[in-house]
Design a protein around this motif. Structure first.
Motif, PDB file in Angstrom:
ATOM      1  N   GLU A 275       0.823  -1.201   0.000  1.00  0.00           N
ATOM      2  CA  GLU A 275       0.000   0.000   0.000  1.00  0.00           C
ATOM      3  C   GLU A 275       0.866   1.263   0.000  1.00  0.00           C
ATOM      4  OE1 GLU A 275      -2.856   0.044   3.094  1.00  0.00           O
ATOM      5  OE2 GLU A 275      -4.137  -1.449   2.163  1.00  0.00           O
ATOM      6  N   LEU A 276       2.128   1.120   0.442  1.00  0.00           N
ATOM      7  CA  LEU A 276       3.024   2.272   0.410  1.00  0.00           C
ATOM      8  C   LEU A 276       3.353   2.663  -1.030  1.00  0.00           C
ATOM      9  CD1 LEU A 276       5.495   1.212   3.237  1.00  0.00           C
ATOM     10  CD2 LEU A 276       3.596   2.828   3.400  1.00  0.00           C
ATOM     11  N   VAL A 277       3.281   1.703  -1.934  1.00  0.00           N
ATOM     12  CA  VAL A 277       3.596   1.960  -3.337  1.00  0.00           C
ATOM     13  C   VAL A 277       2.325   2.194  -4.148  1.00  0.00           C
ATOM     14  CG1 VAL A 277       4.726   1.025  -5.385  1.00  0.00           C
ATOM     15  CG2 VAL A 277       5.648   0.518  -3.104  1.00  0.00           C
ATOM     16  N   GLU A 278       1.333   1.333  -3.926  1.00  0.00           N
ATOM     17  CA  GLU A 278       0.103   1.421  -4.707  1.00  0.00           C
ATOM     18  C   GLU A 278      -1.088   1.250  -3.759  1.00  0.00           C
ATOM     19  OE1 GLU A 278      -2.185  -0.918  -8.352  1.00  0.00           O
ATOM     20  OE2 GLU A 278      -0.148  -1.446  -7.795  1.00  0.00           O
ATOM     21  N   ARG A 279      -1.907   2.256  -3.657  1.00  0.00           N
ATOM     22  CA  ARG A 279      -3.026   2.218  -2.727  1.00  0.00           C
ATOM     23  C   ARG A 279      -4.156   1.373  -3.312  1.00  0.00           C
ATOM     24  NH1 ARG A 279      -4.040   4.575   1.814  1.00  0.00           N
ATOM     25  NH2 ARG A 279      -6.163   4.920   2.555  1.00  0.00           N
ATOM     26  N   ARG A 280      -4.614   0.395  -2.552  1.00  0.00           N
ATOM     27  CA  ARG A 280      -5.682  -0.481  -3.022  1.00  0.00           C
ATOM     28  C   ARG A 280      -7.053   0.126  -2.750  1.00  0.00           C
ATOM     29  NH1 ARG A 280      -5.136  -5.622   0.262  1.00  0.00           N
ATOM     30  NH2 ARG A 280      -4.790  -4.074   1.851  1.00  0.00           N
ATOM     31  N   HIS A 281      -8.025  -0.371  -3.488  1.00  0.00           N
ATOM     32  CA  HIS A 281      -9.407   0.050  -3.260  1.00  0.00           C
ATOM     33  C   HIS A 281      -9.891  -0.526  -1.937  1.00  0.00           C
ATOM     34  CE1 HIS A 281     -13.580   1.002  -3.832  1.00  0.00           C
ATOM     35  NE2 HIS A 281     -13.924  -0.275  -3.805  1.00  0.00           N
ATOM     36  N   ARG A 282     -10.388   0.305  -1.063  1.00  0.00           N
ATOM     37  CA  ARG A 282     -10.855  -0.102   0.257  1.00  0.00           C
ATOM     38  C   ARG A 282     -12.375  -0.205   0.241  1.00  0.00           C
ATOM     39  NH1 ARG A 282      -9.168   0.677   5.683  1.00  0.00           N
ATOM     40  NH2 ARG A 282     -10.702  -0.353   6.998  1.00  0.00           N
ATOM     41  N   ILE A 283     -12.901  -1.363   0.623  1.00  0.00           N
ATOM     42  CA  ILE A 283     -14.345  -1.570   0.730  1.00  0.00           C
ATOM     43  C   ILE A 283     -14.753  -1.260   2.159  1.00  0.00           C
ATOM     44  CG2 ILE A 283     -16.237  -3.213   0.513  1.00  0.00           C
ATOM     45  CD1 ILE A 283     -14.495  -4.782  -1.463  1.00  0.00           C
ATOM     46  N   GLU A 284     -15.553  -0.232   2.340  1.00  0.00           N
ATOM     47  CA  GLU A 284     -15.975   0.167   3.680  1.00  0.00           C
ATOM     48  C   GLU A 284     -17.359  -0.398   3.985  1.00  0.00           C
ATOM     49  OE1 GLU A 284     -15.728   4.299   4.393  1.00  0.00           O
ATOM     50  OE2 GLU A 284     -13.627   4.480   3.775  1.00  0.00           O
ATOM     51  N   LEU A 285     -17.449  -1.109   5.101  1.00  0.00           N
ATOM     52  CA  LEU A 285     -18.733  -1.636   5.548  1.00  0.00           C
ATOM     53  C   LEU A 285     -19.379  -0.620   6.476  1.00  0.00           C
ATOM     54  CD1 LEU A 285     -17.842  -5.356   6.339  1.00  0.00           C
ATOM     55  CD2 LEU A 285     -18.815  -4.394   4.249  1.00  0.00           C
ATOM     56  N   HIS A 286     -20.619  -0.311   6.219  1.00  0.00           N
ATOM     57  CA  HIS A 286     -21.337   0.655   7.038  1.00  0.00           C
ATOM     58  C   HIS A 286     -22.106  -0.079   8.137  1.00  0.00           C
ATOM     59  CE1 HIS A 286     -20.356   3.876   4.255  1.00  0.00           C
ATOM     60  NE2 HIS A 286     -20.713   3.075   3.260  1.00  0.00           N
ATOM     61  N   GLY A 287     -22.119   0.530   9.337  1.00  0.00           N
ATOM     62  CA  GLY A 287     -22.847  -0.073  10.444  1.00  0.00           C
ATOM     63  C   GLY A 287     -22.025  -1.108  11.184  1.00  0.00           C
ATOM     64  N   GLU A 288     -22.562  -1.542  12.309  1.00  0.00           N
ATOM     65  CA  GLU A 288     -21.893  -2.522  13.156  1.00  0.00           C
ATOM     66  C   GLU A 288     -22.421  -3.923  12.872  1.00  0.00           C
ATOM     67  OE1 GLU A 288     -19.442  -1.830  15.230  1.00  0.00           O
ATOM     68  OE2 GLU A 288     -19.531   0.310  14.733  1.00  0.00           O
ATOM     69  N   LEU A 289     -21.676  -4.907  13.353  1.00  0.00           N
ATOM     70  CA  LEU A 289     -22.145  -6.290  13.271  1.00  0.00           C
ATOM     71  C   LEU A 289     -23.469  -6.397  14.022  1.00  0.00           C
ATOM     72  CD1 LEU A 289     -21.140  -9.213  12.403  1.00  0.00           C
ATOM     73  CD2 LEU A 289     -20.432  -9.463  14.777  1.00  0.00           C
ATOM     74  N   PRO A 290     -24.548  -6.887  13.382  1.00  0.00           N
ATOM     75  CA  PRO A 290     -25.837  -7.007  14.083  1.00  0.00           C
ATOM     76  C   PRO A 290     -25.741  -7.917  15.298  1.00  0.00           C
ATOM     77  CG  PRO A 290     -26.129  -7.242  11.714  1.00  0.00           C
ATOM     78  CD  PRO A 290     -24.649  -7.276  11.972  1.00  0.00           C
ATOM     79  N   SER A 291     -26.666  -7.731  16.216  1.00  0.00           N
ATOM     80  CA  SER A 291     -26.670  -8.535  17.434  1.00  0.00           C
ATOM     81  C   SER A 291     -27.186  -9.939  17.155  1.00  0.00           C
ATOM     82  CB  SER A 291     -27.555  -7.872  18.500  1.00  0.00           C
ATOM     83  OG  SER A 291     -27.747  -8.749  19.595  1.00  0.00           O
ATOM     84  N   PRO A 292     -26.523 -10.976  17.699  1.00  0.00           N
ATOM     85  CA  PRO A 292     -27.053 -12.342  17.555  1.00  0.00           C
ATOM     86  C   PRO A 292     -28.352 -12.553  18.328  1.00  0.00           C
ATOM     87  CG  PRO A 292     -25.143 -12.312  19.011  1.00  0.00           C
ATOM     88  CD  PRO A 292     -25.242 -10.940  18.418  1.00  0.00           C
ATOM     89  N   LEU A 293     -28.733 -11.577  19.154  1.00  0.00           N
ATOM     90  CA  LEU A 293     -30.040 -11.640  19.814  1.00  0.00           C
ATOM     91  C   LEU A 293     -31.174 -11.368  18.836  1.00  0.00           C
ATOM     92  CD1 LEU A 293     -29.554  -9.804  23.237  1.00  0.00           C
ATOM     93  CD2 LEU A 293     -30.417 -12.121  22.897  1.00  0.00           C
ATOM     94  N   ASN A 294     -30.889 -10.543  17.830  1.00  0.00           N
ATOM     95  CA  ASN A 294     -31.913 -10.168  16.856  1.00  0.00           C
ATOM     96  C   ASN A 294     -31.279 -10.050  15.474  1.00  0.00           C
ATOM     97  OD1 ASN A 294     -34.416  -9.369  15.830  1.00  0.00           O
ATOM     98  ND2 ASN A 294     -34.013  -7.199  16.260  1.00  0.00           N
TER      99      ASN A 294
END
Length: 334
Positions: A275-294
């Motif tokens: 990444e210091l030489v060539e910056r990769r495409h970053r996939i950003e996930l929005h929101g938090e991991l949902p709760s296993p309760l729901n």
């Protein structure tokens, strides 16, 4: 990536539709807790197999159910449903006596080397405990085997009279590995065995586990949230999200050609020197991991997926093959 050693066609471990749910409890810690009427859906219908001599790397975010799955495979946590076949024997159907006999062949290395060792016991007492529980081994033989096992993990036999607080974190984890291997198991669950260690020590412990695997013909389920570690030690990779296996395949195939959007996001977030030489495409996930309760309906990942469709919100995807050695649970491949 780890080189495959002595892999037979028949799997040593075959997990089929494993489920682990907990009754949710609320209130203060201790005896004052009470059932809330809700269920924590920690593991949902997980299926995978591990060949003899293979390392299957299990990766996912913290809280996705990786450690619960590893412990349910060993019946340290009782599965809610599903089967675990170990060398053709259904572990989930064994009674207490038969399960105790099976324990010597299935062991675990815990994540935290500080809390997993009894501070009131000497190293000799800690490492020898599996042999004492197994029975039928003379005291002199136990001591000799403990001394040999200590040397096998890179520690001096002179340390047998010491207590855990007299060792560093890396040395404690070596003691935990010695305890797991003293009864000569065939299968080892490594539950984030290096995440609590300094980076400089992590490489030493990982190399130790690799050497022991090769020397003893071991089979590993290696759990981690670090894609770099998983890529180094694993022959195959299973990706877990909110209690479900969403992608499996050979390590090189998953790392170079990730199929599931979640796997793609994990890989894009992993730090790399290039990444210091060539910056990769970053996939950003929005929101938090949902709760296993729901958990969300349909595909569990649809609330964060950049490719979500209407069907993803309504229907859980089936697992389909994208190649002879690579499978994914995603509607993009239906």
């Amino acid at each position: 990536m780890s080189t495959l050693q002595n892999v037979d066609a028949a799997p040593l471990v075959d997990v089929r539709g494993l489920v682990k749910h907990y009754a949710h409890r609320t209130g203060p810690l201790g005896w004052l807790t009470r059932r809330s009427g809700k269920t924590v859906k920690a593991v949902n219908h997980a299926s995978f197999s591990i060949a003899r001599g293979e390392t299957l790397g299990l990766i996912g975010e913290s809280g996705c159910g990786k450690s619960t799955l590893g412990r349910a495979v060993l019946r340290l946590h009782e599965p809610t449903a599903g089967k675990v076949l170990f060398d053709g024997v259904d572990v989930t159907s064994l009674d207490a006596k038969a399960l105790k006999r099976m324990r010597s062949r299935m062991q675990i290395v815990f994540q935290d080397p500080y809390s997993s060792l009894n501070p009131r016991r000497t190293v000799e007492q800690i490492v020898s405990l599996p042999l004492q529980l197994q029975g039928g081994v003379q005291a002199r033989e136990i001591r000799d085997r403990v001394a040999f096992m200590m040397e096998s993990v890179g520690l001096k036999a002179d340390y047998l009279r010491r207590y855990p607080h007299q060792f560093s974190g890396g040395q404690r984890q070596r003691i935990g590995i010695a305890r797991a291997l003293i009864a000569n198991p065939a299968f080892l669950v490594c539950d984030e065995p290096v995440s609590a260690l300094d980076v400089s020590i992590q490489a030493q412990v990982i190399q130790l586990l690799e050497n022991l695997k090769r020397e003893r013909g071991l089979t590993y389920l290696f759990i981690s949230h670090d894609i770099g570690v998983i890529g180094y030690v694993s022959n195959r990779i299973a990706v877990m999200y909110l209690g479900e296996i969403v992608e499996t395949g050979l390590s090189q195939g998953v790392l170079e050609h990730p199929a599931h959007p979640y796997t793609q996001a994990l890989l894009s977030a992993a730090p790399r020197v290039d990444e210091l030489v060539e910056r990769r495409h970053r996939i950003e996930l929005h929101g938090e991991l949902p709760s296993p309760l729901n958990p969300p309906g349909g595909c569990k990942f649809h609330t964060r997926c950049p490719h979500a469709q209407d069907i993803c919100r309504k229907e859980a995807p089936a697992t389909v093959a994208v190649s002879a050695t690579h499978s994914v649970a995603c509607h993009l491949y239906r």
